[in-house]
Design a protein around this motif. Sequence first.
Motif, mmCIF file in Angstrom:
data_model
loop_
_atom_site.group_PDB
_atom_site.id
_atom_site.type_symbol
_atom_site.label_atom_id
_atom_site.label_comp_id
_atom_site.label_asym_id
_atom_site.label_seq_id
_atom_site.Cartn_x
_atom_site.Cartn_y
_atom_site.Cartn_z
ATOM 1 N N MET A 1 0.803 -1.290 -0.036
ATOM 2 C CA MET A 1 0.057 -0.258 -0.148
ATOM 3 C C MET A 1 0.849 1.212 -0.059
ATOM 4 S SD MET A 1 -3.019 1.219 2.535
ATOM 5 C CE MET A 1 -4.569 0.633 1.644
ATOM 6 N N GLN A 2 0.583 2.128 -0.764
ATOM 7 C CA GLN A 2 1.292 3.277 -0.938
ATOM 8 C C GLN A 2 1.468 4.159 0.240
ATOM 9 O OE1 GLN A 2 -0.200 5.958 -3.897
ATOM 10 N NE2 GLN A 2 1.323 7.529 -3.740
ATOM 11 N N VAL A 3 0.738 4.323 1.257
ATOM 12 C CA VAL A 3 0.795 5.163 2.575
ATOM 13 C C VAL A 3 1.864 4.373 3.213
ATOM 14 C CG1 VAL A 3 -0.479 5.775 4.673
ATOM 15 C CG2 VAL A 3 -1.566 5.851 2.500
ATOM 16 N N VAL A 4 1.785 2.963 3.546
ATOM 17 C CA VAL A 4 2.843 2.453 4.204
ATOM 18 C C VAL A 4 4.159 2.412 3.721
ATOM 19 C CG1 VAL A 4 3.400 -0.071 5.197
ATOM 20 C CG2 VAL A 4 1.043 0.646 5.124
ATOM 21 N N THR A 5 4.270 2.391 2.447
ATOM 22 C CA THR A 5 5.625 2.587 1.925
ATOM 23 C C THR A 5 6.319 3.735 1.942
ATOM 24 O OG1 THR A 5 4.921 0.922 -0.063
ATOM 25 C CG2 THR A 5 6.846 2.344 -0.402
ATOM 26 N N GLN A 6 5.438 4.862 1.812
ATOM 27 C CA GLN A 6 6.004 6.209 2.014
ATOM 28 C C GLN A 6 6.492 6.731 3.258
ATOM 29 O OE1 GLN A 6 2.850 8.843 0.190
ATOM 30 N NE2 GLN A 6 3.633 8.721 -1.968
ATOM 31 N N PHE A 7 5.479 6.216 4.393
ATOM 32 C CA PHE A 7 5.933 6.530 5.745
ATOM 33 C C PHE A 7 7.143 5.486 6.184
ATOM 34 C CE2 PHE A 7 2.132 8.778 5.635
ATOM 35 C CZ PHE A 7 2.200 9.685 6.709
ATOM 36 N N SER A 8 7.330 4.240 5.518
ATOM 37 C CA SER A 8 8.392 3.354 5.886
ATOM 38 C C SER A 8 9.611 3.854 5.346
ATOM 39 C CB SER A 8 8.182 1.959 5.401
ATOM 40 O OG SER A 8 7.164 1.219 5.739
ATOM 41 N N GLU A 9 9.767 4.588 4.347
ATOM 42 C CA GLU A 9 10.862 5.310 3.914
ATOM 43 C C GLU A 9 11.427 6.308 4.419
ATOM 44 O OE1 GLU A 9 9.632 6.581 0.017
ATOM 45 O OE2 GLU A 9 10.010 4.344 -0.884
ATOM 46 N N LEU A 10 10.511 6.911 5.575
ATOM 47 C CA LEU A 10 10.845 7.819 6.500
ATOM 48 C C LEU A 10 11.181 7.480 7.889
ATOM 49 C CD1 LEU A 10 7.926 10.458 5.945
ATOM 50 C CD2 LEU A 10 10.305 10.623 5.228
ATOM 51 N N GLY A 11 11.251 5.878 8.022
ATOM 52 C CA GLY A 11 11.772 5.340 9.045
ATOM 53 C C GLY A 11 10.775 5.106 10.037
ATOM 54 N N LEU A 12 9.353 5.002 9.739
ATOM 55 C CA LEU A 12 8.406 4.907 10.464
ATOM 56 C C LEU A 12 7.951 3.547 10.361
ATOM 57 C CD1 LEU A 12 6.337 8.322 10.001
ATOM 58 C CD2 LEU A 12 7.667 7.766 11.842
ATOM 59 N N THR A 13 7.287 2.617 11.315
ATOM 60 C CA THR A 13 6.857 1.352 11.433
ATOM 61 C C THR A 13 5.328 1.454 11.578
ATOM 62 O OG1 THR A 13 9.060 0.654 12.369
ATOM 63 C CG2 THR A 13 7.101 -0.941 12.261
ATOM 64 N N LEU A 14 4.550 0.749 10.894
ATOM 65 C CA LEU A 14 3.148 0.712 10.997
ATOM 66 C C LEU A 14 2.802 -0.350 12.343
ATOM 67 C CD1 LEU A 14 0.280 1.056 9.978
ATOM 68 C CD2 LEU A 14 0.667 -1.029 8.809
ATOM 69 N N ARG A 15 2.106 0.326 13.063
ATOM 70 C CA ARG A 15 1.972 -0.335 14.374
ATOM 71 C C ARG A 15 0.641 -1.057 14.381
ATOM 72 N NH1 ARG A 15 6.395 -1.574 16.126
ATOM 73 N NH2 ARG A 15 7.670 0.078 16.757
ATOM 74 N N GLU A 16 -0.366 -0.257 13.822
ATOM 75 C CA GLU A 16 -1.895 -0.648 13.511
ATOM 76 C C GLU A 16 -2.489 -0.135 12.536
ATOM 77 O OE1 GLU A 16 -6.090 -0.641 16.200
ATOM 78 O OE2 GLU A 16 -3.926 -0.548 17.469
ATOM 79 N N PHE A 17 -3.345 -0.732 11.874
ATOM 80 C CA PHE A 17 -4.437 -0.341 10.684
ATOM 81 C C PHE A 17 -5.628 -0.619 11.097
ATOM 82 C CE2 PHE A 17 -6.689 -1.034 6.786
ATOM 83 C CZ PHE A 17 -6.787 0.184 6.302
ATOM 84 N N THR A 18 -6.413 0.247 11.240
ATOM 85 C CA THR A 18 -7.921 0.232 11.506
ATOM 86 C C THR A 18 -8.847 0.720 10.419
ATOM 87 O OG1 THR A 18 -7.816 0.469 13.988
ATOM 88 C CG2 THR A 18 -9.898 0.764 13.244
ATOM 89 N N TYR A 19 -9.902 -0.010 9.886
ATOM 90 C CA TYR A 19 -10.822 0.447 8.929
ATOM 91 C C TYR A 19 -11.972 0.720 9.404
ATOM 92 C CZ TYR A 19 -12.831 0.832 4.399
ATOM 93 O OH TYR A 19 -13.491 1.313 3.142
ATOM 94 N N ILE A 20 -12.645 1.897 8.938
ATOM 95 C CA ILE A 20 -13.870 2.317 9.219
ATOM 96 C C ILE A 20 -14.716 2.093 8.085
ATOM 97 C CG2 ILE A 20 -15.553 4.026 10.132
ATOM 98 C CD1 ILE A 20 -12.807 5.313 11.423
ATOM 99 N N PRO A 21 -15.346 0.965 7.621
ATOM 100 C CA PRO A 21 -16.222 0.714 6.453
ATOM 101 C C PRO A 21 -17.636 1.736 6.509
ATOM 102 C CG PRO A 21 -16.628 -0.861 8.067
ATOM 103 C CD PRO A 21 -15.668 -0.086 8.709
#
Length: 53
Positions: A1-21
């Motif tokens: 996913m583009q968001v995860v890739t972009q923030f990973s390049e900044l040295g950030l780690t995804l801790r949680e993803f929540t979806y509101i349908p």
Amino acid sequence: MQVVTQFSELGLTLREFTYIPEKQGGLLRDADVQTFTTDDSYGCGCFWFSKEK
């Protein structure tokens, strides 16, 4: 996913993803961001990133 890739390049780690349908309401906590697909036009993804010191 583009968001995860972009923030990973900044040295950030995804801790949680929540979806509101859009259609069923409520929260889908700890949804799998890599394989998550939906027919919602206006669903909302909430990302929690952290950076190690």
